[in-house]
Enzyme design. Structure first.
Site, PDB file in Angstrom:
ATOM      1  N   GLU A  91     -10.021  25.706 -41.829  1.00 18.35           N
ATOM      2  CA  GLU A  91      -9.710  24.302 -42.129  1.00 18.35           C
ATOM      3  C   GLU A  91     -10.739  23.384 -41.476  1.00 18.35           C
ATOM      4  OE1 GLU A  91      -7.433  23.721 -44.235  1.00 18.35           O
ATOM      5  OE2 GLU A  91      -6.101  25.453 -44.164  1.00 18.35           O
ATOM      6  N   CYS A 145       1.137  22.655 -38.984  1.00 17.83           N
ATOM      7  CA  CYS A 145      -0.244  23.106 -38.783  1.00 17.83           C
ATOM      8  C   CYS A 145      -1.215  21.927 -38.818  1.00 17.83           C
ATOM      9  CB  CYS A 145      -0.636  24.113 -39.864  1.00 17.83           C
ATOM     10  SG  CYS A 145       0.197  25.705 -39.686  1.00 17.83           S
ATOM     11  N   HIS A 167      -5.968  29.313 -40.762  1.00 15.40           N
ATOM     12  CA  HIS A 167      -4.725  29.787 -41.360  1.00 15.40           C
ATOM     13  C   HIS A 167      -4.850  31.283 -41.629  1.00 15.40           C
ATOM     14  CE1 HIS A 167      -2.919  25.782 -42.643  1.00 15.40           C
ATOM     15  NE2 HIS A 167      -1.921  26.478 -42.145  1.00 15.40           N
TER      16      HIS A 167
END
Length: 195
Positions: free
Chosen positions: A81, A143, A162
């Site tokens: 991410e 998250c 993730h």
């Protein structure tokens, strides 16, 4: 150099959260002699996760903090991410709450990018038995919220990865090994920035 890693506790049907299993596995493997690796399990609760992350940055001031979360829909895919988003948190956490106004930091920017170039990592790294993809949307749940908080307090020196749920092919061992490879590349990137 202190580096800090967090995984998450159980939530919904995931009584064993692969993110925490992967972080524990990474901790066993280590990152070499120069890295003091600390780990923590965060609850799937907005406010508590935010308090813990704030505490990590204010008390320990690590070189890098890497948060690992479970992406239930991912099948044998690890997602790097790039940024955290400030708004849009409407989904209830494990305690049945969501942030006021669906917002992480009232005075914060819309999004914060990691100082780690996830796209370059994604292009230059391969891990046996598992695909890696690049993403700019961590999902507007705990998250993403944790990531944004960490980027905010850590001036961008945070990363979020993730991981998929555990399965016969994706074991904690496989995830721990993958994290080790990815994070060593991240730390190399951090080193290049400092020079």
């Amino acid at each position: 150099h202190l580096s800090f890693f967090s995984g998450f506790g159980p939530f919904r049907q995931y009584l064993v959260n692969s993110s925490w299993e992967a972080v524990k596995e990474l901790s066993k493997r280590g990152l070499g002699k120069n890295i003091d690796l600390r780990i923590m399990q965060l609850p799937v609760v907005y406010q508590k996760a935010k308090e813990q992350v704030c505490k990590i940055w204010t008390t320990l001031q690590p070189l890098l903090t890497v948060h690992v979360g479970l992406a239930p829909a991912a099948k044998a895919i690890i997602i790097l991410e790039q940024c955290g988003k400030n708004k849009g948190y409407q989904e209830m956490d494990a305690c049945g709450f969501h942030p006021e106004g669906g917002c992480c930091m009232l005075d914060g920017p819309e999004k914060i990018e990691s100082t780690i170039n996830m796209k370059s990592l994604w292009k230059n790294i391969s891990v046996e038995g598992i695909d890696i993809i690049f993403s700019r949307d961590a999902g507007r749940y705990i998250c993403d919220y944790t990531y944004y908080t960490s980027l905010y307090y850590g001036n961008g020196r945070a990363a979020f990865i993730h991981v998929p749920p555990l399965s016969t092919s994706v074991t904690a061992d496989v995830l721990g090994k993958a994290l080790q490879t990815i994070i060593l590349a991240m730390l190399e990137q951090c080193g290049e920035e400092r020079e």
